[in-house]
Design a protein around this motif. Sequence first.
Motif: not given
Length: 332
Positions: A179-184, A99-102, A143-146, A75-79
């Motif tokens: 998730m760990n990679g994104r946080l890092f 894929i649109a966020a909504l 939550e779908v993070i990828a 997901p980007g800044q827009s979701g």
Amino acid sequence: LLSALVVALLFTPVKARIQETLDRLFYKERYSSRKALVRLSEDLNADLDLERTSERLLEGVGTALGLRELALLLPGQSGDFAPFRTRGVPRTGEGRPRIAALSPLVARLSLGQPVDLDATAVEHADIAARGLAWLFPCRVKGEVIAVLGVGRKDGLDPLNSEEVDTLKTLAAQAATAIMNGRLFHSLQEKAEELRGLKEYNENILESLDSGIVVLDLESRVVRWNRAMEALDGRSRQEVLGRALDSAFPGTFLEALRGALVLGDHEEIAHIYKLHLPSADGRSLMVNVSVAPFQAAPGERHGTILILDDVTARARLEEQLQHAEKMASVGLL
């Protein structure tokens, strides 16, 4: 007792060997690919670099199952979900899958179930046209993070139910690594931002014409800028870490002591035309400002001394005063 101990020691490796033999008989030609995917799921969390983890995920899945088209969407800044890494699928431009966020598709993926795009080709024709046949959600706490998108196997063969279940499990395990990679990655960006801000502030201090001396709470010198080196005649390496009493002459400190007391009360003090014998033997006249060093309001970290060399100006004023005095004597 001895026989029981021998049986116990031999049971675990024998059981593992029997299980491996059964797996080979049951999965047959798919045994090696299934084993490769299991090993991949175990290795994903070994690396915190998101780009390397994504490449390893796509390469491992593609090699194990013979897939030509793969994409990992984040997901980007827009979701909205857009390709982060791809193989055989456009990553940028109009042809990339999005894929649109909504969208209803994200709602379905949020339930934790993969989506068969071939079975819903009319509903999701835009994504299916990009070469993807299945979408697998990578979820953390619901939550779908990828989204892991895969195409068809070599020869356009669809995935079988066992492969779908394996990829579903793999995507769930990959979610933690992603998730760990994104946080890092976020921490790296913050660290880089702080490093840039620190360099920017240091460049400002080094560019000033005034001498800057920063003292910690124990009155030890922690900063000594370039202008201070030129003013005093000593490099920062000679002064850093030294106590204030050993960094400046006693006569200078005696005159400065009152201003330091004001600085302790979070007031800015100014002393004008203070005599400072430099380390290289020059006799200087300086204006000194003393201010508290605060990282935040009420959070004191030390004291800042700002020294301006007014030697030339003071001598010029003396010359002018002398000239005026001589002129007045001449008039008399």
